[in-house]
Design a protein around this motif. Structure first.
Motif, PDB file in Angstrom:
ATOM      1  N   ALA A  43     -47.248  37.517  10.613  1.00 18.71           N
ATOM      2  CA  ALA A  43     -47.887  38.277  11.692  1.00 18.71           C
ATOM      3  C   ALA A  43     -48.379  37.331  12.798  1.00 18.71           C
ATOM      4  N   LEU A  58     -45.943  44.783   4.734  1.00 16.29           N
ATOM      5  CA  LEU A  58     -47.390  44.911   4.676  1.00 16.29           C
ATOM      6  C   LEU A  58     -47.819  46.203   3.978  1.00 16.29           C
ATOM      7  N   GLU A  59     -47.128  47.305   4.299  1.00 16.70           N
ATOM      8  CA  GLU A  59     -47.484  48.579   3.661  1.00 16.70           C
ATOM      9  C   GLU A  59     -47.225  48.542   2.167  1.00 16.70           C
ATOM     10  N   SER A  91     -47.196  37.551   4.533  1.00 17.29           N
ATOM     11  CA  SER A  91     -47.301  38.585   5.551  1.00 17.29           C
ATOM     12  C   SER A  91     -48.273  38.178   6.668  1.00 17.29           C
ATOM     13  N   ASN A 121     -38.627  44.459   6.914  1.00 17.08           N
ATOM     14  CA  ASN A 121     -39.369  44.109   8.120  1.00 17.08           C
ATOM     15  C   ASN A 121     -40.866  43.953   7.812  1.00 17.08           C
ATOM     16  N   GLU A 122     -41.558  43.328   8.762  1.00 19.55           N
ATOM     17  CA  GLU A 122     -42.948  42.938   8.506  1.00 19.55           C
ATOM     18  C   GLU A 122     -43.860  44.128   8.194  1.00 19.55           C
ATOM     19  N   GLN A 123     -43.677  45.224   8.945  1.00 17.06           N
ATOM     20  CA  GLN A 123     -44.553  46.372   8.761  1.00 17.06           C
ATOM     21  C   GLN A 123     -44.365  46.981   7.373  1.00 17.06           C
ATOM     22  N   LEU A 124     -43.106  47.073   6.957  1.00 22.16           N
ATOM     23  CA  LEU A 124     -42.786  47.622   5.639  1.00 22.16           C
ATOM     24  C   LEU A 124     -43.373  46.729   4.553  1.00 22.16           C
TER      25      LEU A 124
END
Lengths: 247, 247
Positions: free
Chosen positions: B160, B7-8, B156, B2-5
């Motif tokens: 977003a 990015l981190e 990413s 997923n996007e958040q993962l």
């Protein structure tokens, strides 16, 4: 080269090598132990019987040999049968060592794979085999350089006090030579300096909790348990081969 | 992923790569510029027309290619015609990139040899050609990895805010894409963090005067003048190839 210059030179190189070792260990410690990369043939017959790290180390040494790395008196290969240098040989007018065959790399590699990595890397397997092996090569080469620099240290200690060393050298008394080269205060000073370097380079510079890259105590122990004993072995082995004559 | 993962993950890799680059630059800066090692054929015909650093880089890439380094979506070779991997291919289920051919290594190598080394290494020639070339390989590989990570950053950023990017992507408007991916506050934060790292790692930990290993400002400028612009170029080139569809 005169004795004072030799000693200052050696000290400078040793201190600089400490940094290289600390940097390289921090890089390797990003990854898990990944002990599979030290098992021969586990990745198939492709690697000519070597482990993954062994294969990469040998290929690296082949390339470096062609660039005449191992013609330098302070460089020692892990493998035999490396190709001849492609570059014309450099002259080492200033080599203060007598000819010798001391090479502790087999011992170093065994200790590194079986003891050091399990000690300073987190247990387990993260699949980062290639990256781990690349970092292994950097660590092993830096450790090897540091250990065999013991020869220069030994030569310099002998020249400073030849009469102290001659009887033990003539008698091939390894235990006495080990005693003579050992200076506990110097060792403690080195360990303190290494601790400071590991703390400085291994902590997260922004001070974020849980972001430290390596436990400084682990780095200190790498020096105390493995690097220093092997360096002293290089010193003693060199003195035994050297013989008591002044070069 | 997923996007958040994603990015981190990207942030973690980029911050860790900063360390690798700073460490590697400090190692290279031990030696003089030694510009001879970047001139093709200056060491004779032995190196198959390559410069010393080019030869070592290619031999290193050959070994790494056999260990499937360049099958990973975040690794990009400097040379073509490398050998096939000896290891079975790894599966990259989690690769968020769309297939692309962006590779800025030729540009990076040219800038490194002609501009960056003359900028961050002391002028002159100390004869340490082999050691300098080995450190060059480490720096170049770390820089390349950091620059091409721009692809992940771009992916990413696009995911977003896809609607911001789509018109410029459809129009192949590189200038607009460059504007869209540029976040000056983030760049300033990175430069500040790099400055802190360079100060921490590049100073003599015992605080001895004149023993600093690198000028922290030089490291910051390496990022500001060369690394960040090339990273942004990788981002834009990737977005141009990517096209505006959601993967």
């Amino acid at each position: 080269m005169n004795e004072q210059l030799l000693l200052e030179n050696i000290r400078g190189v040793l201190m600089r090598l400490e940094e290289t070792i600390v940097f390289a260990a921090i890089e390797r410690a990003q990854f898990r132990q990944n002990l599979k990369i030290y098992e021969p043939a586990v990745f198939g017959a492709f690697l000519e019987g070597e482990s993954l790290t062994g294969y990469l180390l040998r290929e690296t040494e082949r390339a470096h040999a062609r660039l005449r790395r191992y013609t330098s008196p302070d460089e020692h290969p892990f493998f035999r049968g490396l190709p001849e240098p492609l570059l014309p040989a450099m002259r080492f007018d200033e080599n203060p060592l007598v000819p010798n065959t001391v090479n502790l790399n087999a011992e170093l590699r065994r200790a590194y794979e079986r003891e050091m990595v399990p000690y300073f890397c987190a247990p387990g397997d993260d699949g980062q085999y290639g990256s781990s092996a690349m970092d292994d090569v950097a660590v092993l080469q830096a450790l090897s350089r540091r250990i065999h620099y013991g020869k220069f240290v030994a030569e310099s200690k002998f020249r400073a006090h030849p009469d102290d060393f001659r009887p033990a050298m003539a008698a091939c008394d390894a235990a006495k030579l080990l005693f003579l080269i050992t200076v506990p205060e110097v060792e403690e000073r080195v360990l303190k300096r290494v601790a400071l370097k590991a703390e400085t380079y291994g902590r997260d510079p922004e001070g974020r909790a849980g972001q430290d890259k390596i436990d400084p105590e682990h780095v200190v122990e790498l020096f105390r348990r493995w690097l220093m004993p092997l360096t002293k072995k290089a010193e003693v082995d060199y003195l035994l081969q050297r013989g008591p004559a002044i070069a």
